[in-house]
Design a protein around this motif. Structure first.
Motif, PDB file in Angstrom:
ATOM      1  N   LYS A  34     -25.339  39.456 -40.867  1.00  0.00           N
ATOM      2  CA  LYS A  34     -24.085  40.209 -41.000  1.00  0.00           C
ATOM      3  C   LYS A  34     -23.634  40.227 -42.450  1.00  0.00           C
ATOM      4  N   SER A  35     -23.724  39.103 -43.140  1.00  0.00           N
ATOM      5  CA  SER A  35     -23.306  39.041 -44.544  1.00  0.00           C
ATOM      6  C   SER A  35     -24.149  39.968 -45.408  1.00  0.00           C
ATOM      7  N   GLY A  84     -29.677  36.419 -32.422  1.00  0.00           N
ATOM      8  CA  GLY A  84     -29.132  35.180 -31.889  1.00  0.00           C
ATOM      9  C   GLY A  84     -27.681  35.347 -31.487  1.00  0.00           C
ATOM     10  N   SER A  85     -26.981  34.237 -31.346  1.00  0.00           N
ATOM     11  CA  SER A  85     -25.579  34.286 -30.937  1.00  0.00           C
ATOM     12  C   SER A  85     -24.635  34.387 -32.124  1.00  0.00           C
ATOM     13  N   GLY A  86     -25.077  33.958 -33.312  1.00  0.00           N
ATOM     14  CA  GLY A  86     -24.202  33.972 -34.473  1.00  0.00           C
ATOM     15  C   GLY A  86     -24.475  35.118 -35.425  1.00  0.00           C
ATOM     16  N   ASN A  87     -25.646  35.086 -36.052  1.00  0.00           N
ATOM     17  CA  ASN A  87     -26.098  36.144 -36.963  1.00  0.00           C
ATOM     18  C   ASN A  87     -25.219  36.298 -38.204  1.00  0.00           C
ATOM     19  N   GLY A  88     -24.665  35.178 -38.695  1.00  0.00           N
ATOM     20  CA  GLY A  88     -23.792  35.240 -39.853  1.00  0.00           C
ATOM     21  C   GLY A  88     -24.495  35.680 -41.123  1.00  0.00           C
ATOM     22  N   PRO A 108     -20.108  35.181 -46.709  1.00  0.00           N
ATOM     23  CA  PRO A 108     -18.817  35.584 -46.141  1.00  0.00           C
ATOM     24  C   PRO A 108     -18.688  35.400 -44.638  1.00  0.00           C
ATOM     25  N   TRP A 109     -19.730  35.757 -43.878  1.00  0.00           N
ATOM     26  CA  TRP A 109     -19.613  35.801 -42.423  1.00  0.00           C
ATOM     27  C   TRP A 109     -20.234  34.574 -41.766  1.00  0.00           C
ATOM     28  N   GLY A 110     -19.546  34.048 -40.753  1.00  0.00           N
ATOM     29  CA  GLY A 110     -20.096  32.958 -39.952  1.00  0.00           C
ATOM     30  C   GLY A 110     -20.780  33.454 -38.707  1.00  0.00           C
ATOM     31  N   SER A 111     -20.401  34.644 -38.273  1.00  0.00           N
ATOM     32  CA  SER A 111     -21.024  35.327 -37.144  1.00  0.00           C
ATOM     33  C   SER A 111     -20.739  36.812 -37.330  1.00  0.00           C
ATOM     34  N   GLU A 112     -21.130  37.626 -36.359  1.00  0.00           N
ATOM     35  CA  GLU A 112     -20.887  39.061 -36.484  1.00  0.00           C
ATOM     36  C   GLU A 112     -19.417  39.417 -36.380  1.00  0.00           C
ATOM     37  N   THR A 113     -18.591  38.502 -35.879  1.00  0.00           N
ATOM     38  CA  THR A 113     -17.174  38.797 -35.677  1.00  0.00           C
ATOM     39  C   THR A 113     -16.234  37.861 -36.419  1.00  0.00           C
ATOM     40  N   VAL A 114     -16.753  36.906 -37.152  1.00  0.00           N
ATOM     41  CA  VAL A 114     -15.915  35.918 -37.841  1.00  0.00           C
ATOM     42  C   VAL A 114     -16.282  35.884 -39.322  1.00  0.00           C
ATOM     43  N   LYS A 174      -6.967  36.184 -37.154  1.00  0.00           N
ATOM     44  CA  LYS A 174      -7.276  37.005 -38.326  1.00  0.00           C
ATOM     45  C   LYS A 174      -8.627  36.672 -38.950  1.00  0.00           C
ATOM     46  N   LEU A 175      -9.388  35.807 -38.296  1.00  0.00           N
ATOM     47  CA  LEU A 175     -10.708  35.446 -38.813  1.00  0.00           C
ATOM     48  C   LEU A 175     -11.677  36.631 -38.805  1.00  0.00           C
ATOM     49  N   SER A 176     -11.402  37.632 -37.989  1.00  0.00           N
ATOM     50  CA  SER A 176     -12.325  38.757 -37.867  1.00  0.00           C
ATOM     51  C   SER A 176     -12.396  39.613 -39.124  1.00  0.00           C
ATOM     52  N   ASP A 177     -11.364  39.565 -39.957  1.00  0.00           N
ATOM     53  CA  ASP A 177     -11.376  40.376 -41.187  1.00  0.00           C
ATOM     54  C   ASP A 177     -11.047  39.578 -42.437  1.00  0.00           C
ATOM     55  N   GLY A 178     -11.029  38.254 -42.332  1.00  0.00           N
ATOM     56  CA  GLY A 178     -10.736  37.412 -43.492  1.00  0.00           C
ATOM     57  C   GLY A 178      -9.264  37.289 -43.815  1.00  0.00           C
ATOM     58  N   GLY A 179      -8.392  37.853 -42.970  1.00  0.00           N
ATOM     59  CA  GLY A 179      -6.962  37.811 -43.248  1.00  0.00           C
ATOM     60  C   GLY A 179      -6.355  36.427 -43.130  1.00  0.00           C
ATOM     61  N   HIS A 180      -7.074  35.495 -42.508  1.00  0.00           N
ATOM     62  CA  HIS A 180      -6.554  34.133 -42.346  1.00  0.00           C
ATOM     63  C   HIS A 180      -6.301  33.431 -43.664  1.00  0.00           C
ATOM     64  N   VAL A 181      -7.017  33.823 -44.725  1.00  0.00           N
ATOM     65  CA  VAL A 181      -6.881  33.116 -46.005  1.00  0.00           C
ATOM     66  C   VAL A 181      -5.514  33.363 -46.648  1.00  0.00           C
TER      67      VAL A 181
END
Length: 482
Positions: A212-213, A205-209, A363-369, A401-408
């Motif tokens: 990916k998780s 699909g478009s998300g695949n969270g 952890p993941w909302g999509s393959e890149t977030v 920084k959402l791509s690696d969790g650095g936003h937190v």
């Protein structure tokens, strides 16, 4: 410690080369000679077949280099090993011992496969035929294939399913189909048995969270073939399920709930689908430049260690007192949600305005977030990510920084774990005639006045009345990489 006791040890030909070959009780096949190698029945072998005087072992092994696109993610490839034992009797023994090893792993034998041909890039059917079906055939796994035809079709299939016919349900799709399947299973009269049915997810699909998780947890690339092999191996893990409640209306969530900028980007960017994947990046910039703040209130019961977050809630809080009596009094001829009760003093609260309210189960909302880097599949908590205010430039840096969790780590982000959550959504701070969008597992749960497609389609819940979320620890079961 793995049992290295040899079940078989003999001189044989491996891919035409004379070798000393052993099969240990732990399921390890090893050969030494002109060429050497080994296979684990659990971790590498799909199946086997006798071909005349030879035995073809069908495997799915880690690719040389074991990486994907410069990253450390493991990718696999098909490989057959041809073993020619010393005699017909030995060939029969090899077949018998391999069958015993595979049977001891409790792998699925018969699966229901649900393919969503409309999700993402509309490539799920092609992915199934090209990447999934050949691996299932190599592993001798039988399956029944159904394509979903409309929204909630997968939910209807799961609700009507005779679960005694299958060892699992596999969703070849994005995240939407697994959500529908879990909602369908939990609406069955025999839901306590039905929800134990293992569910597999193949990213298409478009998300695949969710996929990916699962795969990222063992550093495997998020590709259909790796996900299929995880199903074939038959390992399982528990998954928390959140009950989303508004008065008498319920929805069961396994991925996320968002309100504010994240929901706006996810849903409103649909008008730019012609841009492909770039629509998200483009509309993220639009929304951060023209930044919205939403009035409202969030309340939560913090997990242990997070009690310092938020402000105390008055013991006279009528809505929260009602929640306690509701959760105590309702139970349960079909699944309505977890039996839980919280005292008013356990609740903490924040008042708006908010830029973003985001809860995540994995952890993941999509393959890149990756919104929730500390999220666990079955810890009994939701990870809450709050942004109440932020300068625009800092917000752009945070979102990048959402791509690696650095936003937190941003000082403008509050990140905590909660046992229960209560959302009272309000209007936009500077446009009080307009509301917001509440997005749950990639679908609109509720939308307010003046929002994208408001009034054009029926949503499950209304915008404005409070929404209550509780978590049932480890309620569902997933096929998972070991």
């Amino acid at each position: 410690m793995a049992d290295s006791t040899p079940l078989i040890a003999e001189e044989a030909l491996v891919d035409g080369n004379p070798s000393t070959v052993t099969l240990s009780a732990s399921g390890r096949i090893e050969w030494r000679g002109k060429s050497s190698g080994c296979l684990s029945v659990d971790a590498d072998v799909l199946g086997y077949a006798a071909e005349g005087s030879a035995l073809r072992i069908r495997a799915f092994v880690k690719k040389s280099g074991g990486c994907c696109c410069g990253h450390k993610e493991v990718v696999r490839e098909r490989r057959d090993v041809v073993l020619e034992p010393s005699s017909e009797e030995s060939l029969g023994l090899w077949c018998e011992r391999l069958r015993q090893c595979i049977d001891s792993l409790a792998r699925p034998q018969n699966l229901l496969i649900l393919v969503n041909p409309y999700g993402g890039k509309k490539s799920a059917s092609k992915i199934f035929q090209k990447e999934v079906a050949p691996l299932l055939a190599a592993a001798d796994v039988k399956y029944t294939l159904e394509e979903t035809q409309y929204r909630f079709h997968a939910k209807e299939i799961a609700h009507a399913l005779d679960i005694s016919k299958y060892d699992g349900i596999v969703c070849v799709s994005g995240d939407g189909i697994i959500v529908e399947v879990i909602n369908g299973l939990l609406e069955k009269e025999d839901w306590p048995t039905a929800i134990k049915m293992p569910i597999g997810i193949i990213p298409a699909g478009s998300g695949n969270g969710m996929a990916k998780s699962l795969l990222d947890s063992v550093e495997e690339a998020c590709v259909a073939s790796n996900a299929t092999f995880a199903v074939i191996r038959g390992h399982k893990r528990a998954l928390d399920v959140a009950t989303v409640l508004q008065e008498e209306t319920r929805f069961f969530s396994v991925l996320m709930l968002s309100w504010g900028i994240v929901a706006d980007i996810d849903i409103e960017s649909e008008k730019y689908r012609w841009m492909g994947g770039a629509r998200i990046d483009f509309y993220s910039i639009v929304r951060m430049i023209d930044l919205r703040h939403y009035n409202g209130r969030v309340s939560f019961v913090p997990a242990p260690g997070y009690e310092v977050y938020g402000n105390p809630v008055s013991e006279q809080e009528e809505s929260l007192s009602r929640l306690n009596s509701l959760s105590k009094s309702e139970k349960q001829c079909a699944y309505l949600g977890p039996m839980c009760s919280f005292e008013p003093q356990e609740w903490r609260t924040y008042d708006g305005p908010f830029i973003s309210v985001w809860l995540h189960n994995v952890p993941w909302g999509s393959e890149t977030v990756m919104p929730a880097p500390d999220a666990k599949f079955s810890d009994g908590y939701l990870d809450l990510i709050l942004v109440r205010d932020s300068p625009k430039l800092a917000l752009i840096e945070t979102m990048a920084k959402l791509s690696d969790g650095g936003h937190v780590k941003s000082p403008h982000v509050l990140y905590l774990k909660v046992k229960a959550f209560y959302l009272e959504p309000g209007q936009r701070a500077n446009e009080t005639d307009k509301g917001g969008i509440i997005d749950c597992d990639g679908e609109v749960l509720a939308r307010g006045q003046g929002t994208y497609k408001f009034g054009q389609q029926q949503d499950l819940m209304a915008y404005g009345p409070p929404i209550y979320m509780t978590v049932d620890k480890g309620l569902a079961t997933l096929f998972s990489p070991k």
